[in-house]
Write an enzyme that holds these catalytic residues in place. Structure first.
Site, PDB file in Angstrom:
ATOM      1  N   GLY A 107      87.505  29.036  39.116  1.00  0.00           N
ATOM      2  CA  GLY A 107      87.119  28.165  38.018  1.00  0.00           C
ATOM      3  C   GLY A 107      85.690  28.454  37.603  1.00  0.00           C
ATOM      4  N   GLN A 146      77.425  26.785  33.967  1.00  0.00           N
ATOM      5  CA  GLN A 146      77.158  27.859  34.934  1.00  0.00           C
ATOM      6  C   GLN A 146      76.734  29.152  34.255  1.00  0.00           C
ATOM      7  OE1 GLN A 146      81.052  27.152  37.178  1.00  0.00           O
ATOM      8  NE2 GLN A 146      79.693  27.851  38.803  1.00  0.00           N
ATOM      9  N   CYS A 181      81.507  27.530  45.408  1.00  0.00           N
ATOM     10  CA  CYS A 181      81.120  27.556  43.995  1.00  0.00           C
ATOM     11  C   CYS A 181      80.437  28.881  43.697  1.00  0.00           C
ATOM     12  CB  CYS A 181      80.154  26.402  43.722  1.00  0.00           C
ATOM     13  SG  CYS A 181      79.540  26.323  42.033  1.00  0.00           S
ATOM     14  N   LEU A 182      80.738  29.464  42.547  1.00  0.00           N
ATOM     15  CA  LEU A 182      80.111  30.736  42.175  1.00  0.00           C
ATOM     16  C   LEU A 182      78.601  30.590  42.001  1.00  0.00           C
ATOM     17  CD1 LEU A 182      82.750  32.069  39.614  1.00  0.00           C
ATOM     18  CD2 LEU A 182      82.368  32.876  41.954  1.00  0.00           C
ATOM     19  N   HIS A 200      86.131  19.784  40.462  1.00  0.00           N
ATOM     20  CA  HIS A 200      84.892  20.543  40.687  1.00  0.00           C
ATOM     21  C   HIS A 200      84.273  20.994  39.356  1.00  0.00           C
ATOM     22  CE1 HIS A 200      82.535  23.703  43.026  1.00  0.00           C
ATOM     23  NE2 HIS A 200      82.408  24.110  41.786  1.00  0.00           N
ATOM     24  N   GLU A 201      85.101  21.553  38.473  1.00  0.00           N
ATOM     25  CA  GLU A 201      84.574  22.076  37.202  1.00  0.00           C
ATOM     26  C   GLU A 201      84.133  20.937  36.284  1.00  0.00           C
ATOM     27  OE1 GLU A 201      83.875  25.063  37.350  1.00  0.00           O
ATOM     28  OE2 GLU A 201      85.224  25.601  38.983  1.00  0.00           O
ATOM     29  N   HIS A 217      80.744  19.735  37.097  1.00  0.00           N
ATOM     30  CA  HIS A 217      79.660  20.579  36.564  1.00  0.00           C
ATOM     31  C   HIS A 217      79.160  20.057  35.216  1.00  0.00           C
ATOM     32  CE1 HIS A 217      78.978  24.010  39.180  1.00  0.00           C
ATOM     33  NE2 HIS A 217      80.255  24.254  39.301  1.00  0.00           N
TER      34      HIS A 217
HETATM   35 ZN    ZN Z   1      81.147  25.407  40.759  1.00  0.00          ZN
END
Ligand code: ZN
Length: 166
Positions: A46, A51, A96-97, A138-139, A142
Site C-alpha cells: 500500500g 508518502q 511501512c515503506l 494503515h493507508e 497516513h
Molecule cells: Zn505506511
C-alpha cells in the site's frame, strides 16, 4: 510514469493532514500512475499520497484477497477514502515503506468496508479482510498524519525479525 521518492519517518509532511480531492484531472491521474509504479518498485502492499509528498486524500491498496490477479491488477485506487464499517480485531506485525526495516505489533479490525471515489470521481464501496483490511486502515491513517509506530503496542526486536516472526 515516473518513480517518486518515498519520504521517510521524520519528514514533517508525513505528520500533516491531507486535503480532500475535488479535481479528478490529468494531474491526479499522473499522481496515481506514478504512485502505482513506485509501489510496485518498492514491493509494498500500500502507499498513501503523503508518502510521496502530496498532501491529498489518495491511497493505493493491494487487495491480496483477490487471487489469480497480477500485483498490478490487485492495486485499488482510492480517492477520498472513508471507513464506513469495521468488525473483529487482528493483532500482528505491521510495517511501512516510510519506516524501512522496522515492524511493530498493531491491532486493527479484521474486516473493514471503505467508500471512496475512483480516478474519475465515481463513488464505490469495497470490503477487505485480514492483510487487506489492515492495509486500508494503515493507508487511511497516513491521510491524518498517523504512522503505525504511534499505534504499535511494541516494535519487533532485531532477533524476532531475524527468526522470521514478522
Ligand atoms: Zn505506511
Amino acid at each position: 510514469m515516473a518513480l517518486r521518492n518515498i519520504l521517510k519517518a521524520g519528514e514533517p509532511r508525513l505528520k500533516k493532514t491531507s486535503r480532500v480531492v475535488t479535481d479528478f484531472n490529468d494531474r491526479l491521474h499522473q499522481l496515481l500512475d506514478d504512485m502505482k509504479e513506485t509501489l510496485l518498485d518498492a514491493g509494498g502492499v500500500g502507499l498513501a499520497a503523503p508518502q510521496v509528498g502530496v498532501l491529498r486524500d489518495v491511497i493505493l491498496v493491494m487487495d491480496t484477497n483477490r487471487e489469480g490477479l497480477s500485483e498490478e491488477e490487485q492495486i485499488i485506487e482510492l480517492i477520498n477514502p472513508k471507513i464506513v464499517e469495521q468488525s473483529g480485531t487482528q493483532t500482528g506485525p505491521e510495517g511501512c515503506l516510510s519506516v524501512p526495516g522496522e515492524y511493530g505489533v498493531v491491532t486493527r479490525p479484521e474486516n473493514v468496508t471503505v467508500t471512496a471515489q475512483d480516478r474519475y470521481g465515481n463513488e464505490f464501496t469495497v470490503s477487505g479482510y485480514g492483510l487487506t483490511a489492515r492495509c486500508f486502515c494503515h493507508e487511511i491513517d497516513h491521510l491524518s498524519g498517523i504512522l503505525f509506530t504511534e499505534l504499535a503496542e511494541r516494535m519487533l526486536t532485531p532477533e524476532e525479525l531475524e527468526s522470521g516472526e514478522e
